[in-house]
Write a protein that holds these residues in place. Structure first.
Motif, PDB file in Angstrom:
ATOM      1  N   LEU A 170      74.056  32.664  46.940  1.00  0.00           N
ATOM      2  CA  LEU A 170      73.179  32.810  48.098  1.00  0.00           C
ATOM      3  C   LEU A 170      71.726  32.658  47.693  1.00  0.00           C
ATOM      4  O   LEU A 170      71.264  33.277  46.727  1.00  0.00           O
ATOM      5  CB  LEU A 170      73.384  34.183  48.748  1.00  0.00           C
ATOM      6  CG  LEU A 170      72.394  34.593  49.849  1.00  0.00           C
ATOM      7  CD1 LEU A 170      72.556  33.698  51.075  1.00  0.00           C
ATOM      8  CD2 LEU A 170      72.579  36.057  50.228  1.00  0.00           C
ATOM      9  N   LYS A 171      70.979  31.837  48.447  1.00  0.00           N
ATOM     10  CA  LYS A 171      69.533  31.707  48.302  1.00  0.00           C
ATOM     11  C   LYS A 171      68.917  31.855  49.693  1.00  0.00           C
ATOM     12  O   LYS A 171      69.379  31.234  50.645  1.00  0.00           O
ATOM     13  CB  LYS A 171      69.151  30.353  47.710  1.00  0.00           C
ATOM     14  CG  LYS A 171      69.660  30.118  46.296  1.00  0.00           C
ATOM     15  CD  LYS A 171      68.922  30.966  45.281  1.00  0.00           C
ATOM     16  CE  LYS A 171      69.377  30.645  43.871  1.00  0.00           C
ATOM     17  NZ  LYS A 171      68.587  31.387  42.845  1.00  0.00           N
ATOM     18  N   VAL A 172      67.859  32.662  49.803  1.00  0.00           N
ATOM     19  CA  VAL A 172      67.208  32.929  51.084  1.00  0.00           C
ATOM     20  C   VAL A 172      65.800  32.362  51.078  1.00  0.00           C
ATOM     21  O   VAL A 172      65.048  32.548  50.113  1.00  0.00           O
ATOM     22  CB  VAL A 172      67.162  34.444  51.380  1.00  0.00           C
ATOM     23  CG1 VAL A 172      66.375  34.731  52.647  1.00  0.00           C
ATOM     24  CG2 VAL A 172      68.571  35.000  51.501  1.00  0.00           C
ATOM     25  N   GLY A 173      65.432  31.657  52.146  1.00  0.00           N
ATOM     26  CA  GLY A 173      64.082  31.139  52.320  1.00  0.00           C
ATOM     27  C   GLY A 173      63.652  31.311  53.756  1.00  0.00           C
ATOM     28  O   GLY A 173      64.176  30.644  54.648  1.00  0.00           O
ATOM     29  N   GLY A 174      62.698  32.216  54.006  1.00  0.00           N
ATOM     30  CA  GLY A 174      62.266  32.478  55.381  1.00  0.00           C
ATOM     31  C   GLY A 174      63.419  32.991  56.218  1.00  0.00           C
ATOM     32  O   GLY A 174      64.048  33.994  55.884  1.00  0.00           O
ATOM     33  N   SER A 175      63.719  32.301  57.315  1.00  0.00           N
ATOM     34  CA  SER A 175      64.798  32.726  58.215  1.00  0.00           C
ATOM     35  C   SER A 175      66.074  31.902  58.016  1.00  0.00           C
ATOM     36  O   SER A 175      66.948  31.915  58.874  1.00  0.00           O
ATOM     37  CB  SER A 175      64.334  32.606  59.667  1.00  0.00           C
ATOM     38  OG  SER A 175      64.003  31.263  59.976  1.00  0.00           O
ATOM     39  N   ARG A 176      66.166  31.207  56.881  1.00  0.00           N
ATOM     40  CA  ARG A 176      67.352  30.411  56.601  1.00  0.00           C
ATOM     41  C   ARG A 176      67.971  30.809  55.263  1.00  0.00           C
ATOM     42  O   ARG A 176      67.292  31.350  54.389  1.00  0.00           O
ATOM     43  CB  ARG A 176      67.019  28.915  56.597  1.00  0.00           C
ATOM     44  CG  ARG A 176      66.575  28.403  57.962  1.00  0.00           C
ATOM     45  CD  ARG A 176      66.430  26.903  57.984  1.00  0.00           C
ATOM     46  NE  ARG A 176      66.041  26.419  59.312  1.00  0.00           N
ATOM     47  CZ  ARG A 176      65.999  25.149  59.660  1.00  0.00           C
ATOM     48  NH1 ARG A 176      66.303  24.214  58.765  1.00  0.00           N
ATOM     49  NH2 ARG A 176      65.643  24.792  60.879  1.00  0.00           N
ATOM     50  N   ALA A 177      69.267  30.527  55.124  1.00  0.00           N
ATOM     51  CA  ALA A 177      69.981  30.842  53.893  1.00  0.00           C
ATOM     52  C   ALA A 177      70.771  29.622  53.445  1.00  0.00           C
ATOM     53  O   ALA A 177      71.417  28.955  54.257  1.00  0.00           O
ATOM     54  CB  ALA A 177      70.920  32.023  54.107  1.00  0.00           C
ATOM     55  N   LEU A 178      70.696  29.343  52.153  1.00  0.00           N
ATOM     56  CA  LEU A 178      71.500  28.295  51.538  1.00  0.00           C
ATOM     57  C   LEU A 178      72.635  28.964  50.776  1.00  0.00           C
ATOM     58  O   LEU A 178      72.410  29.874  49.977  1.00  0.00           O
ATOM     59  CB  LEU A 178      70.645  27.461  50.581  1.00  0.00           C
ATOM     60  CG  LEU A 178      71.395  26.523  49.629  1.00  0.00           C
ATOM     61  CD1 LEU A 178      72.064  25.389  50.399  1.00  0.00           C
ATOM     62  CD2 LEU A 178      70.456  25.966  48.558  1.00  0.00           C
ATOM     63  N   ILE A 179      73.867  28.520  51.038  1.00  0.00           N
ATOM     64  CA  ILE A 179      75.031  29.006  50.306  1.00  0.00           C
ATOM     65  C   ILE A 179      75.694  27.790  49.670  1.00  0.00           C
ATOM     66  O   ILE A 179      76.027  26.829  50.367  1.00  0.00           O
ATOM     67  CB  ILE A 179      76.030  29.715  51.233  1.00  0.00           C
ATOM     68  CG1 ILE A 179      75.333  30.797  52.058  1.00  0.00           C
ATOM     69  CG2 ILE A 179      77.175  30.327  50.428  1.00  0.00           C
ATOM     70  CD1 ILE A 179      76.146  31.290  53.227  1.00  0.00           C
ATOM     71  N   TYR A 180      75.842  27.811  48.349  1.00  0.00           N
ATOM     72  CA  TYR A 180      76.503  26.692  47.684  1.00  0.00           C
ATOM     73  C   TYR A 180      77.612  27.202  46.770  1.00  0.00           C
ATOM     74  O   TYR A 180      77.611  28.358  46.334  1.00  0.00           O
ATOM     75  CB  TYR A 180      75.509  25.824  46.922  1.00  0.00           C
ATOM     76  CG  TYR A 180      74.768  26.484  45.780  1.00  0.00           C
ATOM     77  CD1 TYR A 180      75.302  26.520  44.493  1.00  0.00           C
ATOM     78  CD2 TYR A 180      73.509  27.054  45.980  1.00  0.00           C
ATOM     79  CE1 TYR A 180      74.619  27.095  43.443  1.00  0.00           C
ATOM     80  CE2 TYR A 180      72.805  27.632  44.937  1.00  0.00           C
ATOM     81  CZ  TYR A 180      73.371  27.651  43.666  1.00  0.00           C
ATOM     82  OH  TYR A 180      72.690  28.229  42.629  1.00  0.00           O
TER      83      TYR A 180
END
Length: 429
Positions: free
Chosen positions: A146-156
């Motif tokens: 999980l990576k969080v940036g502002g109001s979005r999240a990247l899941i890889y």
């Protein structure tokens, strides 16, 4: 016919006009109901200078509001912002709350504003501070990151070939079947994101995507770079998505060598011939952009703050102490350093956004987790949260539960706690 006493209607009208010109009206000439209405609803006249000041303050307040929410007010974000604001309203059942799935890695337990976001072995979940479930969406990743940036999240899927981007309101993008396995990734507050994969003929491959991309294997990307000397293990973007920092490792003369690449010229993929900074015999564990544009780099032997604009590097050596834990915020680096093999009796070191030591003090605790919020520091040791000021003054202790694995301060006096099977909230008052 004799005339009735009093004035006729025409005479009353003439009399009233005359009195109005003189600035006085007799109560006899005004109906009682009108008089009572005027008494109950007095007219308030605001002086023009005061009115001007109020209008200026209102305009300033509106300007500040628009500036703070400028990213959300972009044409492609307004709809999401409205949906997310509405979705975040409401009250949940309160903490503790059961965990979705069977396990959550510590790094997959993070904050998004004052909400807590997490990725378990089965789901992406977001809760507000009353434990209302804002998001619960399943994934099929074997090793989710999980990576969080502002109001979005990247899941890889680390070591896999799929990723997805989530917001409070929806899944923004979902991609699988990439040509190569994923090594690292990050997402910015602007919505731009980066994916590092394996590569044919190279050690690694970095691709930076725009916020509106479909992330296809064609030319639908902002920037791409191939690494021929280093195996990339970590990547970070600044808030605007205009600069990327990538950490690589390699073996050199029988020892470990780490390197930092900084990419801020997306127009020329051939401009960079090698790494910008090299760190000898230091395994880099984390990299993050700070609020002032500098880059925080935490290794197992030293920590660094890099000023990419000036090409300057400030180094902090642990001086024979081992890194027990650390925490990165937008403005500072917290290091928990122990001189003993068991990790107890940690020294707490705070580095500011220029790399200078802003505070350093000793504790008797083994730091299993650490979190900062402003000048408040929280340390977790054996199920107890210990609070400190930035000057090292202990401010109290609170029970976090014997199974507590990680803590996250989301305000000055409140923290989320990751347990083995549940999520809790602890008041640090």
């Amino acid at each position: 016919m004799p005339r009735k006493a009093g004035f006729s209607a025409r005479e009353k009208k003439i009399r009233k006009k005359a009195l109005e010109k003189r600035g006085a009206i007799s109560l006899e000439d005004q109906p009682m109901e009108e008089y009572e209405e005027d008494e109950s609803l007095p007219r308030i006249r605001i002086p023009k200078p005061v009115l001007r000041v109020l209008l200026i303050l209102l305009a300033c307040g509106l300007a500040v509001f628009l500036w703070i929410n400028r990213a959300n007010l972009a044409p492609d974000r307004v709809g999401d912002w409205i949906q997310e604001s509405i979705l975040g309203m409401g009250v949940g059942p309160g903490f503790p709350t059961p965990m979705a799935g069977s396990s959550i890695a510590k790094d997959n337990f993070q904050r998004m504003d004052q909400d807590v976001v997490m990725v378990s072995d089965t789901s992406f979940v977001m809760l507000n501070k009353t434990a209302k479930e804002l998001v619960n969406r399943q994934h099929s990743f074997s090793t989710p990151v999980l990576k969080v940036g502002g109001s979005r999240a990247l899941i890889y899927n680390l070591g896999g070939n799929a990723f997805q981007i989530e917001s409070r309101s929806k899944t923004i993008l979902k991609r699988d079947g990439l040509s190569h396995n994923i090594l690292a990734g990050d997402i910015s507050a602007s919505g731009d994101f980066a994916i590092v994969t394996e590569s044919e003929g190279y050690f690694s491959e970095l691709t930076v995507y725009g916020k509106n991309t479909q992330a296809l294997d064609t030319g639908d990307y902002r920037y791409r770079y191939y690494f021929s000397d280093y195996y990339i293990t970590n990547v970070a973007l600044n808030q605007e998505g205009s600069s990327v920092a990538a950490i690589g490792v390699t073996a050199y003369e029988g020892a470990l060598r780490s390197a930092l690449y900084v990419f801020d010229d997306f127009e020329n993929s051939e401009a960079k011939e090698g790494p910008d900074y090299i760190f000898e015999d230091n395994l880099i564990l984390a990299v993050q952009y700070l609020e002032n544009g500098n880059i925080a780099v935490v290794g197992d032997r030293e920590a660094y703050v890099i000023n990419p604009a000036a090409g300057q590097q400030v180094t902090y050596s642990y001086q024979q102490r081992s890194l027990a834990n650390f925490d990165l915020s937008d403005e500072q680096i917290l290091l928990a350093l122990s001189a003993s093999n068991d990790g107890r009796s940690c020294d707490i070191v705070l580095l500011d956004e220029t790399g200078q030591v802003s505070s350093e003090f000793s504790t008797g605790h083994k730091v299993l987790s650490a979190s900062c919020y402003g000048d408040r520091i929280a340390l977790l040791d054996a199920g107890t949260i210990y609070g400190y000021s930035s000057t090292g003054e202990e401010t109290g202790s609170w029970d976090a539960g014997g199974d507590a694995q990680k803590i996250l301060l989301y305000s000055y006096d409140s923290a989320y706690v990751l347990g083995i099977s549940q999520i809790r909230e602890v008041s640090l008052r």
